[in-house]
Structure formats: C-alpha cells, structure tokens
Design a protein around this motif. Structure first.
Motif, PDB file in Angstrom:
ATOM      1  N   PHE A1172       0.831  -1.203   0.000  1.00  5.10           N
ATOM      2  CA  PHE A1172       0.000   0.000   0.000  1.00  5.10           C
ATOM      3  C   PHE A1172       0.869   1.258   0.000  1.00  5.10           C
ATOM      4  N   ARG A1173       1.890   1.242   0.837  1.00  4.19           N
ATOM      5  CA  ARG A1173       2.746   2.436   0.948  1.00  4.19           C
ATOM      6  C   ARG A1173       3.528   2.692  -0.335  1.00  4.19           C
ATOM      7  N   ARG A1174       3.993   1.634  -0.959  1.00  5.98           N
ATOM      8  CA  ARG A1174       4.737   1.822  -2.215  1.00  5.98           C
ATOM      9  C   ARG A1174       3.826   2.391  -3.304  1.00  5.98           C
ATOM     10  N   ILE A1175       2.572   1.899  -3.347  1.00  6.89           N
ATOM     11  CA  ILE A1175       1.622   2.398  -4.361  1.00  6.89           C
ATOM     12  C   ILE A1175       1.321   3.877  -4.120  1.00  6.89           C
ATOM     13  N   VAL A1176       1.005   4.216  -2.869  1.00 12.59           N
ATOM     14  CA  VAL A1176       0.662   5.610  -2.553  1.00 12.59           C
ATOM     15  C   VAL A1176       1.857   6.525  -2.809  1.00 12.59           C
ATOM     16  N   LYS A1177       3.046   6.060  -2.481  1.00 12.53           N
ATOM     17  CA  LYS A1177       4.253   6.866  -2.731  1.00 12.53           C
ATOM     18  C   LYS A1177       4.431   7.096  -4.238  1.00 12.53           C
ATOM     19  N   PHE A1178       4.173   6.064  -5.016  1.00 13.78           N
ATOM     20  CA  PHE A1178       4.272   6.187  -6.478  1.00 13.78           C
ATOM     21  C   PHE A1178       3.269   7.219  -6.998  1.00 13.78           C
ATOM     22  N   LEU A1179       2.016   7.140  -6.505  1.00 13.67           N
ATOM     23  CA  LEU A1179       0.979   8.062  -6.964  1.00 13.67           C
ATOM     24  C   LEU A1179       1.267   9.492  -6.497  1.00 13.67           C
ATOM     25  N   ALA A1180       1.769   9.635  -5.271  1.00 11.45           N
ATOM     26  CA  ALA A1180       2.056  10.975  -4.743  1.00 11.45           C
ATOM     27  C   ALA A1180       3.160  11.665  -5.536  1.00 11.45           C
ATOM     28  N   GLY A1181       3.988  10.868  -6.207  1.00 10.12           N
ATOM     29  CA  GLY A1181       5.065  11.451  -7.025  1.00 10.12           C
ATOM     30  C   GLY A1181       4.546  12.288  -8.182  1.00 10.12           C
ATOM     31  N   PHE A1182       3.281  12.070  -8.556  1.00 10.33           N
ATOM     32  CA  PHE A1182       2.703  12.846  -9.665  1.00 10.33           C
ATOM     33  C   PHE A1182       2.058  14.154  -9.187  1.00 10.33           C
ATOM     34  N   ILE A1183       1.979  14.355  -7.865  1.00  6.08           N
ATOM     35  CA  ILE A1183       1.420  15.613  -7.327  1.00  6.08           C
ATOM     36  C   ILE A1183       2.574  16.598  -7.232  1.00  6.08           C
ATOM     37  N   GLU A1184       2.736  17.433  -8.241  1.00  3.70           N
ATOM     38  CA  GLU A1184       3.914  18.302  -8.322  1.00  3.70           C
ATOM     39  C   GLU A1184       3.631  19.714  -7.815  1.00  3.70           C
ATOM     40  N   LYS A1185       2.422  20.197  -7.942  1.00  2.00           N
ATOM     41  CA  LYS A1185       2.119  21.571  -7.537  1.00  2.00           C
ATOM     42  C   LYS A1185       1.836  21.644  -6.044  1.00  2.00           C
ATOM     43  N   ASP A1186       2.406  22.655  -5.393  1.00  2.00           N
ATOM     44  CA  ASP A1186       2.170  22.843  -3.951  1.00  2.00           C
ATOM     45  C   ASP A1186       0.692  23.066  -3.659  1.00  2.00           C
ATOM     46  N   LYS A1187       0.026  23.779  -4.559  1.00  2.00           N
ATOM     47  CA  LYS A1187      -1.398  24.060  -4.363  1.00  2.00           C
ATOM     48  C   LYS A1187      -2.191  22.762  -4.291  1.00  2.00           C
ATOM     49  N   HIS A1188      -1.893  21.827  -5.199  1.00  2.00           N
ATOM     50  CA  HIS A1188      -2.594  20.539  -5.204  1.00  2.00           C
ATOM     51  C   HIS A1188      -2.276  19.744  -3.945  1.00  2.00           C
ATOM     52  N   ALA A1189      -1.019  19.788  -3.524  1.00  2.00           N
ATOM     53  CA  ALA A1189      -0.619  19.042  -2.320  1.00  2.00           C
ATOM     54  C   ALA A1189      -1.376  19.560  -1.093  1.00  2.00           C
ATOM     55  N   LYS A1190      -1.509  20.889  -0.986  1.00  2.00           N
ATOM     56  CA  LYS A1190      -2.224  21.464   0.166  1.00  2.00           C
ATOM     57  C   LYS A1190      -3.703  21.061   0.148  1.00  2.00           C
ATOM     58  N   GLN A1191      -4.297  21.091  -1.055  1.00  2.00           N
ATOM     59  CA  GLN A1191      -5.722  20.741  -1.156  1.00  2.00           C
ATOM     60  C   GLN A1191      -5.962  19.278  -0.795  1.00  2.00           C
ATOM     61  N   LEU A1192      -5.085  18.382  -1.276  1.00  2.00           N
ATOM     62  CA  LEU A1192      -5.229  16.961  -0.936  1.00  2.00           C
ATOM     63  C   LEU A1192      -5.026  16.732   0.558  1.00  2.00           C
ATOM     64  N   ALA A1193      -4.060  17.427   1.130  1.00  2.00           N
ATOM     65  CA  ALA A1193      -3.818  17.283   2.570  1.00  2.00           C
ATOM     66  C   ALA A1193      -5.042  17.739   3.360  1.00  2.00           C
ATOM     67  N   GLY A1194      -5.674  18.820   2.886  1.00  2.00           N
ATOM     68  CA  GLY A1194      -6.883  19.305   3.548  1.00  2.00           C
ATOM     69  C   GLY A1194      -8.021  18.301   3.490  1.00  2.00           C
ATOM     70  N   LYS A1195      -8.103  17.525   2.387  1.00  2.12           N
ATOM     71  CA  LYS A1195      -9.160  16.515   2.261  1.00  2.12           C
ATOM     72  C   LYS A1195      -8.855  15.266   3.087  1.00  2.12           C
ATOM     73  N   LEU A1196      -7.577  14.926   3.214  1.00  2.01           N
ATOM     74  CA  LEU A1196      -7.205  13.692   3.921  1.00  2.01           C
ATOM     75  C   LEU A1196      -7.128  13.889   5.433  1.00  2.01           C
ATOM     76  N   ALA A1197      -6.760  15.089   5.874  1.00  5.52           N
ATOM     77  CA  ALA A1197      -6.526  15.320   7.307  1.00  5.52           C
ATOM     78  C   ALA A1197      -7.738  14.963   8.181  1.00  5.52           C
ATOM     79  N   PRO A1198      -8.975  15.323   7.797  1.00  6.87           N
ATOM     80  CA  PRO A1198     -10.118  14.962   8.661  1.00  6.87           C
ATOM     81  C   PRO A1198     -10.280  13.466   8.877  1.00  6.87           C
ATOM     82  N   ARG A1199      -9.698  12.652   8.000  1.00  6.13           N
ATOM     83  CA  ARG A1199      -9.830  11.202   8.152  1.00  6.13           C
ATOM     84  C   ARG A1199      -9.053  10.685   9.359  1.00  6.13           C
ATOM     85  N   LEU A1200      -8.081  11.472   9.837  1.00  6.19           N
ATOM     86  CA  LEU A1200      -7.322  11.036  11.012  1.00  6.19           C
ATOM     87  C   LEU A1200      -8.240  10.840  12.209  1.00  6.19           C
ATOM     88  N   ALA A1201      -9.162  11.765  12.367  1.00 11.19           N
ATOM     89  CA  ALA A1201     -10.081  11.679  13.522  1.00 11.19           C
ATOM     90  C   ALA A1201     -11.099  10.559  13.336  1.00 11.19           C
TER      91      ALA A1201
END
Length: 1241
Positions: A1172-1201
C-alpha cells in the motif's frame, strides 16, 4: 647617463605608472601634455626612430635620460590596466590632459606601441649578446651591464603589460574619443589599421630574449640575491600576465616560450617559491590554466630535472581548504591534478599519500580527480618494466584498485560515473589483464546498472561492453564466450582430471583425515630396525625408472589440467556475470535517456559478436525501439542507430563474399529473424524492414532470393524457412507493393495452393502478403486515394474464397480464415457479395447431410492437379478434389465445422462494418472530386430503387452499375443522407434485414451461448461467445439485448482465452456504443483481479487504451489500476506505471482521483501495508504543484479523527507525510494522533 633606480621605478610603476616623472623626455612630447591633438603618429614615429637609431648603435644609449624618459612618456600613454579594472582603482587627479585621456583608452596607436616593443626587444637582445661575448672573454663591467639590463627589463615588462591591455581592448572602439571631425576620421582609420595588428610574434621574440638573458651568468652581474630576484621578477611577472590570457595559452608556440622562461628562472635563479605561489593563484582564479600548469610542471620535471616544485604544489593543494560556495577552485585543482597524473605519474606517485586526503573532501570534483589519479597510476605501474618495479609493486597496484572499487559506492553520481570511465580507459589500454580485478569490476558494474543516475548506468553498460571486448579468456579456444561451449570444456577437463587421479585406496596419496597426524605412534614404541634390502636387478631398476617417469608425467599432466580447469571456471564466472547483467540492460532499452538506450544497443551488438547467449533476446527487444518518436533529434538518433545495428548484424555480408553469396547471407538472416518471434516483435520487425526498404537498403537480388526460398518445390525445405520468406516479403511490400504484385502467381501456387492447404500458417501469411498489394492504411476524411480493387472473379479472390472451404481440426484454420477474410475485404471490389457466397457454402457444409460423393470445394473455381487455377472467363465445371482433402473433411467433427462457421460469421460481420465506413469515405471523396470537376453543374436526381454495394449483399445480385451511373447517384445525395443510410444498414439491415444472411446467426449464437450444457464443446462455446461479441459491435440493438449474457460469460467462463476475448470485445463496444457500456465498466475492472495472467494483461491494456483515449469515464475504480503497480508480474507492473505516467499529463487526472484511489486502496484488507505504501508513494510522485498538495492534505486530514483502527490512521498519516502541504495544524494533528494511538496500544 641617467641615474635609474629600478626599485623605486618598480614601486611607482606598480602604484600608478603615469606618476613616473619624465622631465627629460623629448620636448615635442612634453608639449603634447596639454595639447593631446598634437600627439600624432608622425610625431611619435620621429621620436621612436631617433631612439631606435641610438640603441642600434649601442644598447648603452638607453641609459641616457632623454631616450629613457621619452620611451617612458610614450608608454604612459598606453594603459596597463583594462578599463573594467580601472573603475575599482582611485587615481589622483592630473592636470595633464594627454595622460588623463590615456587612462580611458590607449592614446598610443598600436603600430607605434609595436615599434616601441620591437625597440626594447632588440635592445635587450643586443645587450645579451654583448654580455655573453664578454663572459667568454672574461671581461664583464658589472655595474654598467646591470643598469642596462634592469632598464630594458623594466621597459619590457611595461611594454608587455601595455600590449596585453591593448589586445584586450581591441574589440572596443577606443579611437572614438580622440578628437572630432578630421581627427575622428583619422581615429577610425587607425582603428581599422589596429584591427589587423597581432603581437603574437613579438611576444614570442620577447620571451625568447628573456630566456637568453637568464641563461647568462647573472650571479656576476647581480651580486646580491635581492637584486637578482628583482631583476628576475621583471621577466616572470609579464610571463604570468601572458598566460592569464586564454587566447595566448591556446597558442602552443607562446605557451612553450613562456614555460621556458619560467623553467630557467626556477632552475637557475631561485624562482621556485614565487612560482609555487603563482601556480596556486592561477589554479584558483584562472580555470583555463589548470591543464597548462600541469604541462608546465611536467616539462620542469622531465626536461629540467626539477620535480620538487610539482611535489610542493601538490602538498600545498592537498592541505588547501575550499569554501562550500567555491566551485571554480576545486574544479580547476581537480583538472590540474588529473592532468599531472597523466603526464608525470611518477612525480604524483611520490605525493599520493598527501593527495589521498582529497578523497575525504566534501567536494565531489576533488574526489573525481583522485579517482582519475588512481587510474593513471595503475596504468603507469602496470606498464613499468621488470627492472623499474619496486618491491611493493603489486601492493601499490592493489591499493589503487581498492580505492577505485570503494568509489563505486560514492554518494555522488559524478564520482561513481568517473570510476566507470577510468575502468573503461584502463581495460582498453592495459596489456596486463588483471583477471581477478576484472571479475570484481564486472560484478560491481552489474550492480551499477541499477543506479538511480542514468549517467552512471550508461557508463556501466559501456564498461561491460569494454570488459567483453578485452576479456582475458582468448588464449585458449579463441575469444568467444558461449556458456554452453565453456561448460562442456570444463566437464571434459574434469573427466580427464578424474581419470588421472589415483584410486582412493592408494597408500600415501589418499587424503588424511587429520592433517597434523603424520606419524603412526605405534611405530615409536618399538626399537628401530634396519632392513637389509636385496640389490635390484637391471630389469627392476629399468621398471622403477620407467614408473618414476610415468608418475612425473602424470603429475605434470594433472597440474596442467588443474590450471586449465581453474581457467575454465574463471571464464564461466565471467560469462555468468554477463548473463546476470543482460536482463538489466534489456530493461534499460526502454529508458527515457536516449544515450543510455544507444549504449544498451551497442552492448548487445558486442555481446552477439562474442556469441553470448543472452544477446539474442536483447537484440529482439531492441526491435521495439523502431517506434521511438522521431520528432526530435534524439528520437531520430535512436531509430537511425537501431537500423545501423541491425544492418551490421544481419544485412552486411562479409567482404569476401560474392554478390550471390551476399544475397543468400542476407536473405537467410532476414528469415531467421522471424523464427520464434512474438506478434509484437513481428510488428516491430515489419516497421524496421519497411523503413529500410524505403531507404533502399535491401537490394533486388535479396528479394529474388526470398521468392526462391518461398517458391522452391524440388528441394526439401523446412516449413519455418518458407513461412519466414513470405513473412519478410509481406513486410517489405508495405514499402513497395509491387514486390507482391509481380509474384502474385507464386503466392497462388504455393501459399494458396496444395502447400498452403497442408500448412495453414504459410497460407495465413500469404494472405497477409496479398493484402499488401493495395494501400489498406486507414485515412481520415477525404484525404485517402481510391484503391485499385479486383473483380470477384479474379483468380486471387477465387482462391482466397476457396481457402475458407478447407475443413480441418487444426487450430491454425482460424488464423488462416481471419486473414483470408481480411484479404478479400482489402482486395475485392464487392467483398460482401463474395463473402455471402462463402457463408452460404460453409452453412450448407455444416447443416446438410454429408453425401457419399464429395461436394465441390468452390462453385466458381477450377483447380488442376497442382492446385493451380485456370484463368477462364466462363463458369468452369465442378472440380475434382484431392483425396487428401477429402479424407481431411470426412474426419472433421460437426462441432468443429460449426465453430469455424461461427468464427467466419463474426469476422465477416466485423469486416462489413469497416467496409461500410470505407464506402462512406469513398462516397465523400468522389463527391468532392465531382464537385471540383463540375463546379457549375446541377446535381442529378437520385435513381429510384438505386442500391449501394452494401445492400447488394441482401439480394445477392451480381449486376453492377457503371462508374458514370455511380457518379450520378452520388451527385443527387447529400453527405448526411448517405451517412444516415449507412447507419441504418448497420443497425437494422445487417442483423435484422429480411434478406441478410447474418439475420439467422444472431439468434443461433445466443442460443448456443445461453445453453452451455446442451452445447458443451469448449471450442464451440469459445467461438460462439466471440461471434456474439463481434455481432454486438455491429448493432446497438443487438448489443443491448445480449449485454447481460456477455457479462455473465465474462464472469463465469472457465476458459481464460474466452475471458480475454470478451474483455477486448467490451473495449470495442465501449468505443462503438459508449452509452451502453459506460454503466458496466465495473465488470471490466474486475478482470484486473482475474486468476489468469493472460486475462489480467489483456484487461490492463484494454483499460489503458480506453481511459487514455477518453472512451470511458474514469471513476473510483482507478484504485484497481493502481494495485497493478505492485503486481508480481513484471509486464503488468511496467504497463501500469506507464499508464499512470501518461495519465498524469492529462488535466491533473491523478490529482483529481487521488482521494478516491486512496480510499479504495486503504479499504482493501487484502493489500499488505508495505505494498500500500509503495503504491501511494508512487501516486504521490505525480502531485507536483504545492497548491494541489495542500488541497489533498486538507481533504485527507479529517480522516485522522475518523480512523477506526491503527492501520487506517497510519495509512492517512503516511499519505500526509508524502504531500508537501506545509500546514502546521496538520503536522500537529499527526503528532497528537501518534500519541493517542500509542496510549491506546
């Protein structure tokens, strides 16, 4: 005589040359101080000429105040510091207008400066001759000569500085400031004249004069050391100034003259320390002096026997520390050290312990230099003769090799790359082979093939190629490296060795169980007794002597065999390493770096030359590079290099071959390329040969040879060769269809004759070759040209139709039928009519009772005994069929006949769709042509009841409209009307029309597929499913009605081939009827988890095409595609990675679907955490723009709780860690979450 104090003059010169006072100068010159316009070339030349005459009579006249100060005045008018550097110097203000202007640009014309320079050089040379002459006679007036030499040396230093400054400013328009009007015009003329001035020759003469002066016995003239040093510096300073100019250093003559001056100064006049300082400064500030300084120190050590300076310089450099920001200094030092080790390795060897410190430097260029030094020292030590070798010779070589092997793991890729380059150079030049070190180098290089740096990988491939080309195993059996042959030799050697070994029970020769127990202790207990032996007879002596000789010969033979065995084992180890490296290099053929790809190709060419078995597969894989995009120079370079490699391997016959032998050689090689080739490899080979054919790289003689191989009947020839010949000919026909057209008769006689009926594969490739007679490439719109097609009674079409009637149990029949139908549709003027006849005959053969007498194979053909067709016009009588064919047909099972019929129905239906599209395209083309030909003509009314060729299939009528009638029909029909008619035929006529032959087959295949228990034959079920899938591509109505059944078969069919076929069919339906399939794409994605590897590969390729072409809407199922990144199969992993690489470039698709893919992957309990980690790391390599990274982090962060367990929380945290979100709140949340989980645990 002027009282000239050289020390004071030097001090003033170095501070500000223009501050030197010249009151005794020529009056005319002094008058120009406040009247710069009076300072003309004529005035200058008159002054210079008078001084020149005086010095020509006696060099001593230079000491006269008027002469000396006049020259100094002139030189003050020529700047010694470039204008750019003057901005950093604060000069005192002067009332002297001439000198004030001279600071900005040289007021002394180049010709005048040249005259002054010549004067000083000739004066110095004349004075040197006088001193030399007096030295020989033993009479030297020390004080007088001292002052003259100092004066000339001072003037020469100034002249060279002025000349170098003038040369540097030649590009600027300095004379523009020299007055207005006529003066300005004169200035331009002078500038033009100056432009051709080149002082190189004068500089050489000046340097030569310096060297002559320094060869005098200066110790007698300059009594104190300080006086001599001052004098020598006036020669060395301008020499270093000359070397600072990159242009001057490029001139070998000037460079060598400068080195000579410095060498004499160092060797005879104590300039070593000053030179050391200057060299260090030059290396720090002037990059272009790195190699020249190494060359200079080599000349000093070799020709002047003064290696001490080189050693001192290297000691100082080894202790020098560079700042982290300084890149120029380390680079220059590296180049210097590497070059010096190449020119004077023995000098460097003595200081290698100091230089070794540079290996610990953080700067990679310094480490690169030491790597190169080690290579040069190994080269020198290995070439040293026996008498020159020290006791520790081998130890030194091993130490240097150890350093090189260590650097294979250097943290910097440039250093790793340099090691490989050094090895390439070493193993290319060295006569000594160093077999053990070669083995180690080969192992390390194979490991480097997996390096992350493409430059390292490229050089690793090059080194392996060099290791093969210079391998040490050519002493016995030649230089080939075939593993099987070497293994056989080893086995033979071991057999011989075992035969020579004594029996196990032979006393004294059996191995001891305990090496230390060499004496039987029981013998020591008894008293020693001497046995008296009887004297030996002559016969016994002879026998003993003969036995001793035999034992010695046996021992020698065993020793030789043991050495040979070791030699074989080493060779096999080396070959095994190459075998291990080959798969990695094959993989690098797909690299994005084109130079890496070219190196990989070259490796396989070299490996093939040495008969390494793994080279063949690499050469086959090279074929796919013919598809490299050629829109850039790199892409074209790869294609061109591939063609060159293949030309060398297969198309260039040895030089001693005759034209006939060469053609045989090339034809045989071309045929061999088809043996065992996969369909993908054959497609690539087709493109390669077509490209070569267009370049006229394949001669007519070779094509004739291929036809001879294909058409030979008398000699015994293997099926593979005959098939290979027609495969190659079909490929070549892509570029030149005339190849097949000219030999059509041979195709009919062989491929579609008796031989073809016995060998369906041969017949299939013959059909493919016949298709190449016409341009069958699809074209868009009205761009395509009208193809020349044949009437249905043509011999080729008759024979093609007859091939469909041949019944056989062979699976190869399906391949033949597919290509025969394809050929009919490619060549026939009305293929639907001909195929209708074929279907009628096939249906009758399957559903009517077989009669005792055989039915005719074809109704419109006449076959002679050889299987040839009579080209008669009228309908021929019924032919007699060969007994062999009759027996084949009798043995055909009913299910096989039905399977073949359904296959033909499905393929004809599919081809009919394509034919309808071609009809539509042809209609549009002809309509455009008609409108162009008659722009003003009114359209002709459509003839009532007019039929298109497509509808003629329904009635089966043979009458055809003339070309003029067809054009009239076209004229009265709009494009939309025609398109609607074609669509209607496809939707309602082909499968539902009253007169359509295919109408009855739709329900039939549905019945067979629905009742798999009643029709249990696996082949019948497979062909029925395939036929139904093809019919579903014809009509959306039929597709909608049977889609549920098709999906059920896809889910439940036990046959992997059936499932693969239906996956492809669903892909085709998605293109044809997207609205029907779009809701059922889940069934396609499920096949990615199929138990069959073949189905998974097919599904992945199909989905890749559909998604990248935009034929299906991408939903959350992309997570299933992502799982393929970690599939056990290499090809699936490679394809999926390629898919995501392409997808990432399409509107940020990976970013848009990242959260959905993450959710699917995280919810899959069967997916291991590491995967799972290798796949996600591979996919995350295509997220090049900081703006996109921040938006994805904002969507994933609530899942922690919301995480239900530790695994889910870890998954989200891992994904957040990969995204560069730079959000402190999320970072804090992750930290808190960790603590919570730890506490819970």
């Amino acid at each position: 005589m002027a009282d000239f104090d050289v020390n004071a003059a030097l001090q003033t010169y170095l501070d500000d040359p223009q501050s030197i006072l010249t009151p005794e100068a020529d009056a005319a010159l002094i008058d120009c101080e406040n009247d710069p316009d009076a300072f003309t070339p004529g005035l200058i030349n008159s002054v210079v000429n008078s001084i020149s005459d005086a010095i020509g009579e006696s060099p001593e006249s230079i000491t006269q105040a008027s002469n000396l100060e006049s020259l100094l005045f002139l030189l003050k008018c020529a700047p010694t510091v470039p204008l750019q550097q003057q901005q950093n110097i604060q000069y005192p203000r002067s009332d002297n207008q001439l000198l004030a202007r001279s600071r900005q640009a040289s007021f002394l014309p180049a010709t005048s400066l040249g005259k002054v320079f010549d004067l000083v050089i000739s004066g110095l040379g004349a004075e040197a001759e006088i001193v030399h002459h007096e030295e020989q006679e033993g009479e030297t007036e020390t004080a007088q000569h001292k002052q003259i030499l100092e004066t000339f040396a001072f003037l020469l230093q100034w002249c060279i500085a002025a000349v170098e400054t003038k040369s540097a400013e030649k590009s600027t328009s300095a004379p523009a400031a020299r007055g207005k009007g006529a003066k300005g015009a004169k200035g331009k003329a002078a500038a033009q004249k100056d432009g051709s001035w080149d002082p190189s020759t004068q500089l050489q003469t000046a340097l030569d004069a310096m060297a002559k002066v320094m060869k005098l016995k200066l110790a007698k003239i300059f009594v104190t050391t300080s006086e001599r040093d001052t004098f020598i510096v006036m020669f060395t300073r301008p020499t270093y100034m000359i070397l600072e100019s990159e242009q001057r250093v490029k001139s070998t003559a000037i460079r060598m003259h400068a080195f000579k001056v410095l060498c004499v100064a160092i060797k005879h006049h104590g300039h070593a320390y000053g030179a050391q300082t200057s060299i260090i400064q030059n290396l720090t500030y002037f990059e272009h002096l790195a190699e020249p300084m190494a060359e200079f120190l080599n000349i000093l050590a070799e020709q002047y026997d003064y290696p001490q300076l080189a050693e001192e310089v290297m000691k100082e450099l080894s202790n020098k520390e560079f700042s982290a920001n300084d890149t120029r200094g380390p680079k220059s030092v590296s180049t210097f050290v590497a070059r010096l080790s190449e020119l004077a390795p023995r000098v460097v060897q003595r200081q290698v312990t100091y230089l070794a410190k540079l290996l610990e430097s953080e700067n990679y260029t310094l480490r690169c230099a030491i790597i190169e030094v080690c290579g040069n020292l190994i080269n020198m030590l290995s070439k040293a003769e026996e008498g020159e070798r020290s006791e520790n010779h081998k130890g030194q070589i091993n130490a240097f090799f150890d350093v090189l092997e260590e650097r294979f793991l250097d943290i910097n890729p440039y250093c790793r790359c340099r090691v490989l380059q050094v090895y390439v150079k070493l193993f290319g030049d060295l006569e000594t082979k160093f077999p053990k070190r070669r083995q180690k180098a080969a192992e390390l290089t194979t490991r480097s093939l997996e390096d992350k740096s493409s430059n390292v990988r490229r050089n690793a491939i090059k080194l392996l190629g060099k290791l093969i080309a210079s391998h040490p195993f050519a002493a016995l059996h030649g230089g080939l490296l075939n593993y099987r042959e070497w293994n056989e030799r080893l086995e033979a050697c071991e057999t011989e060795l075992n035969a020579l070994k004594p029996p196990a029970g032979t006393p004294g020769l059996a191995e001891r169980s305990q090496p230390e127990q060499t004496v039987d202790e029981s013998l020591l207990d008894d008293a020693t007794q001497v046995e008296e032996k009887a004297p030996m007879t002559e016969e016994q002596q002879m026998a003993a002597f003969q036995k001793a000789q035999e034992d010695a010969a046996t021992a020698e033979a065993m020793n030789k065999l043991q050495l040979t065995r070791r030699y074989y084992i080493e060779a096999l180890k080396f070959i095994e390493i190459l075998h291990d490296a080959s798969p990695h290099i094959s993989q690098l053929l797909g690299s994005k770096n084109k130079s890496e790809v070219i190196e990989a190709m070259d490796f396989f060419v070299v490996a093939d030359a040495y008969r390494i078995e793994t080279a063949k597969s690499g050469i086959r894989k090279m074929l796919r590079l013919i598809w490299t995009k050629g829109n850039s120079d790199e892409g074209k370079g790869v294609q061109t290099h591939l063609i060159e490699c293949y030309r060398g391997l297969f198309f260039d016959a040895p030089g001693n071959f005759s034209a006939n032998d060469s053609a045989n050689y090339v034809a045989r090689n071309m045929i061999s390329l088809t043996f065992g080739a996969s369909p993908a490899e054959l497609t690539s080979l087709e493109q390669l040969l077509a490209t070569m054919m267009k370049e006229k790289a394949i001669g007519e003689v070779v094509i004739q040879k291929l036809w001879q191989v294909y058409g030979v009947q008398k000699k015994e020839i293997s099926k593979q060769q005959r098939r290979g010949a027609i495969i190659i000919l079909g490929m070549l026909a892509l570029a030149d269809p005339e190849i097949i057209v000219k030999e059509m008769e041979a195709c009919l006689r062989i491929g579609l004759g008796s031989l073809g009926r016995r060998d369906f594969v041969l017949a299939r490739y013959t059909c493919i070759a016949l298709m190449r007679m016409t341009n069958s490439k699809p074209t868009k719109g009205v761009e395509g040209k009208a193809n020349t097609r044949l009437p249905n009674d043509h011999a080729v079409l008759i024979r093609l139709a007859n091939m469909m009637d041949v019944e056989s149990e062979s699976k190869d029949w399906y391949g033949l039928a597919e290509q025969a139908i394809g050929a009919i549709y490619a060549l026939s003027n009305h293929p639907d009519v001909l195929c209708s006849e074929v279907l009628r005959r096939k249906t009758k053969a399957v559903f009517t009772q077989k009669e005792s007498t055989k039915q005719p194979v074809g109704e419109t053909s006449q076959i002679d005994g050889d299987g040839d067709i009579e080209m008669s016009d009228g309908p021929p009588p019924e032919p007699e069929v060969e007994e062999e064919e009759a027996s084949t047909e009798d043995s055909t099972k009913p299910t096989t006949g039905l399977s073949q019929l359904l296959f033909a129905v499905g393929h004809i239906a599919l081809k009919q769709i394509v034919h309808l599209e071609l009809c539509e395209q042809d209609f549009k083309r002809r309509k455009v042509e008609k409108e162009k030909a008659n722009p003003g003509s009114s359209p002709v009314k459509k003839t009532p009841g007019g039929k298109t060729p497509a509808t003629k299939k329904a009635d089966g009528k043979e009458d055809e409209p003339t070309a003029e009638e067809e054009l009239d029909l076209i004229g009265g029909t709009s494009e939309d009307d025609f398109t609607d008619a074609i669509t209607h035929i496809r939707e309602r006529e082909l499968l539902y029309g009253k007169n359509s032959l295919l109408t009855n087959f739709g329900p039939l295949v549905k019945e067979i597929c629905s009742n798999n228990t009643s029709y249990a034959n696996s082949e019948l079920q497979a062909q029925a499913a395939l036929c139904m899938a093809k019919l579903m591509c014809v009509s959306s109505t039929y597709c909608d009605a049977n889609l549920g059944l098709l999906i059920t078969i896809l889910e439940r069919s036990p046959s992997a081939i059936t499932r693969s076929n239906l996956v492809v069919a669903l892909g085709d339906m998605a293109v044809c009827f997207n609205h029907l399939i779009d809701e059922n794409t889940d069934f396609l994605y499920r096949r990615l988890s199929d138990s069959s590897l073949q189905v998974k590969r097919t599904c992945l390729m199909t989905l890749t095409f559909l998604i990248l072409a935009g034929q299906v809407k991408v939903k959350g199922q992309l997570g299933e595609m992502a799982k393929c990144v970690e599939d056990p199969d290499d090809r699936i992993r490679e394809m999926s990675r390629m898919f995501f690489g392409e997808l990432a470039g399409k509107d940020h698709a990976v970013y848009n679907h990242f959260v959905d893919m993450f959710s699917l992957l995280s919810a899959d309990e069967g997916l291991e955490e590491d995967s799972f980690r290798r796949i996600v790391k591979f996919l995350a390599g295509f997220i090049e723009k900081d703006k996109h990274a921040k938006q994805l982090a904002g969507k994933l962060a609530p899942r922690l709780a919301r995480a239900e367990n530790e695994r889910q929380w870890n998954d989200v945290a891992f994904a957040l860690g990969l995204l560069p979100h730079k959000n402190e709140e999320i970072t804090k949340m992750v930290g808190e979450g960790c603590k919570v989980v730890e506490a819970a645990a």
